[in-house]
Structures are given as C-alpha cells and as structure tokens.
Design an enzyme around this catalytic site. Sequence first.
Site, PDB file in Angstrom:
ATOM      1  CB  CYS A  58      -0.956  -0.006   1.184  1.00  0.00           C
ATOM      2  SG  CYS A  58      -0.159  -0.157   2.778  1.00  0.00           S
ATOM      3  NE  ARG A  60       8.291   0.728   0.603  1.00  0.00           N
ATOM      4  CZ  ARG A  60       9.034   1.818   0.781  1.00  0.00           C
ATOM      5  NH1 ARG A  60       9.834   2.251  -0.164  1.00  0.00           N
ATOM      6  NH2 ARG A  60       8.972   2.470   1.925  1.00  0.00           N
ATOM      7  CD  GLU A 120       2.373  -6.001   8.678  1.00  0.00           C
ATOM      8  OE1 GLU A 120       2.008  -6.762   7.769  1.00  0.00           O
ATOM      9  OE2 GLU A 120       2.173  -6.237   9.873  1.00  0.00           O
ATOM     10  N   GLY A 198      -6.858  -5.161   7.364  1.00  0.00           N
ATOM     11  CA  GLY A 198      -8.219  -5.357   7.870  1.00  0.00           C
ATOM     12  C   GLY A 198      -8.253  -6.288   9.071  1.00  0.00           C
TER      13      GLY A 198
END
Length: 418
Positions: A58, A60, A120, A198
């Site tokens: 989200c 790069r 992450e 999420g």
Amino acid sequence: MKNYHLSRHSSFYAVGLSYKKADASIRGKFSLDVPKIDAVTLDAKAQGVDGLLVISTCNRTEMYGFAQHPFQLIKILCEHTKGTIEEFQEVAYVHKNHDAISHLFKVGTGLDSQILGDFEIISQIKQSFYRAKKLEMSNPFLERLCNSVIQASKRIKNETEISSGATSVAFASVRYILDHIPEIAHKNILLFGTGKIGRNTCENLIKHTGNEHITLINRTKEKAEKIGGKFQLTVKDFGDLQSEIRKTDVLVVATGAQLPTVSKALIHNKKPLWILDLSIPKNVSDDVLDLQNVTMVHLDQLSKITDETLEKRKKYVPKAQQIIAEIQSEFVAWLETRKFAPVIKALKNKLKTIKEEELDFQSKKLNDFNEKQADLVSDRIIQKITKQFANHLKNDAVDTEESLQLIQQVFQLEIDTK
C-alpha cells in the site's frame, strides 16, 4: 558489480515510487497484485532482464533488477499498470548498484516505512523473492541480497526497540476511531474486507474498544467466517453489504480490489457515518463526500498520526543503521569475492598446469625423483600464491578491475564465463 553478469553493460537498479512523493491515487495506478507481479516478471524475462524482484504494497511499488538502462524496467512496469511513464517519472526514484543495494536494506528494515519500524515489508520481500525463484528470475546475487536484508531485519528487531509499542496503520485507524467517535463501545462497526490491515484492525478494535457489535463482510465468505470464528464476530453475505452499511456507524474498508468497491450509491444512511479506507488503490469512491453525514479518512491521513511511541523509536535509528552497515559490508565483500573468483580459479588451474609439466619433466630427468613429495610441496606453494593474489584483490586500496586485467595478461588466463 557490472561484471557479476554476462552482459558487461548490465547494472543493478532499483526503480520505484513510494508514499514520500506519490499520493494514494498515484500509488493506486501503479499497484500490482500477484498475477500482475508474475506478468511483469515474465515480461522482463522475455526482454532479457537477468534477475528481478518486484514489491508492491500500500506504500510503495518497486522493481529491483539487472538491466542495461533503468528505463527498461520503468517501461515494463507502466505497460502492466494504469499509470503512464510521465506520471511515474514525476514521483519516481532510480538507484543504481550500491545505492540500489542500500535502498533495499533501508526498505526491508523498516527505516523507509511510512510508520518507522513497521516490519510488514519484510514478508513482502520474502514473497517477492519466492515468486522470482518460481519464475526462474532469481540469481545468487538476489538470493544473497534478500537473505542479508532479512538477517539485518531480524537483528534490528532483536537488538533494538525500533518496533516497540503499538504503532501501525491498523493501530492508527483504531486510535482515530477512539479519538473521534464518542461512545464507540456502543456503536455498530462494519469491517468490509479481510486483507492483512483489515485483520489487524479487527484485532485492535476488539482489544481497544470493548465493542461487541462488529460485523464482517468479505467477497469470499469462507475467509470472513475463518476470521469471524477466531474473534467471535457476526459474518454476513457480500449481498448484504448495502443493508449492513445502512445499519452501521463506522465502516472500515480493507479490500484488495483494484477499483472502488464502496460508492455514494451504496450509502443511504440517515445517521452520521464514519468511513475509514485502508486500501491502496482507494476502495471508497470520493463521491461519498457529497453526502452531508459522511466523514471519510484514508490510510495516508492515518499514517501521519504520530505519538510518543514514534518519538521513542527514532532513538534506535543510529543502532539500526550500524547493524545495516555491518551486514551490508559483508554482502559487498561477498560480491567482490564473486567478481574475482573466476580469475583466481583460472590462475590456480594455470599454476597446476605449469606444476604438472615441470613434475613430468623432472621425473624423467632425475632417477631418485620423489614425485609424491614434490606434488605436495608444489600444491602448498600454489595455495600460498593464489591466497596472496586473493588478499591483494580484497584490499580496499587496490583497483580491482586493473589488477584483474593485469593478472589475466601476465598469466594468459582463459576465464570460464559460466
């Protein structure tokens, strides 16, 4: 480094864009899902790119590979995404050889993350390398580089507190909810999508809000039921999305769709509705802002939330940089060794040929010639000579290219290019 590959004109490049200069809509145009990553990799393979690592998150989209020119990689990326070359060049960065290596170390160790110390990305790097290997687009260089970055990431996690405290996009979204929405424990929350952010948001919501009115919807109901079962949530069908939005106070959108999945047409709420869009590309259409009772926040705004935790993390950056420098220098030393290894091997073979010819000559000439002893002594001398050359080539003060050429000329070496 260019000698690492068969093409003398090939260099190692990192081309990409990130949250630093590209906003969510631009990043969305260049985002790649797994099938697209495979298509990009296979296209690069067909065009003679030797080794390629593709990362798309989200925050790069980046390509690391060997090419004759970075434009070769940029063109392939633009052909497989919705973005144009002009749009890419406005926000892009290109790093070459050692700078490209340094960039991957920075990215993989969380120092370049939108939220400092967010690890992450390392699982994305592992997956990207796995895909490159599967499509036969990895090589010893990329494998060693990825392993070195993973090693640096592990050490930074273990030896510093750069990832201590709860700071992530998922946590930032929950912080926003806690800070802006009164009586959250009694509000209805609807989570649409079961992507990683999420799932983490869901876990944080349960932990920090004490809310028991959380409903989960996903296009694939089985995935939703798996998570719903874990957290004891209500799971509804995808077909119920519109009616569930009508009932809810907070809508968290975290799908992996390439186009908006929530628009003005879906929303018929009379009471206030907060929407958090945690997706890249954006999954909530901007037209929802036409509705008076809707408040929308996107992931990029949430990522700007800084707190004491982030300030504490900054203290550990120098230690993290020290660990990176150590592992990166080991990688560069390995790389240099790979560069001159074929020459040292050819030199050893040449000296062995000279030795065998000389032993053969002496054994015919001398009656009491001890071939076994002469063989042993000669091998030890060859070992010492080649070690001297290797040590010379490892010396930082030495021009390796010049020395390699000189050794090849003096000994008339035939180098095995394989």
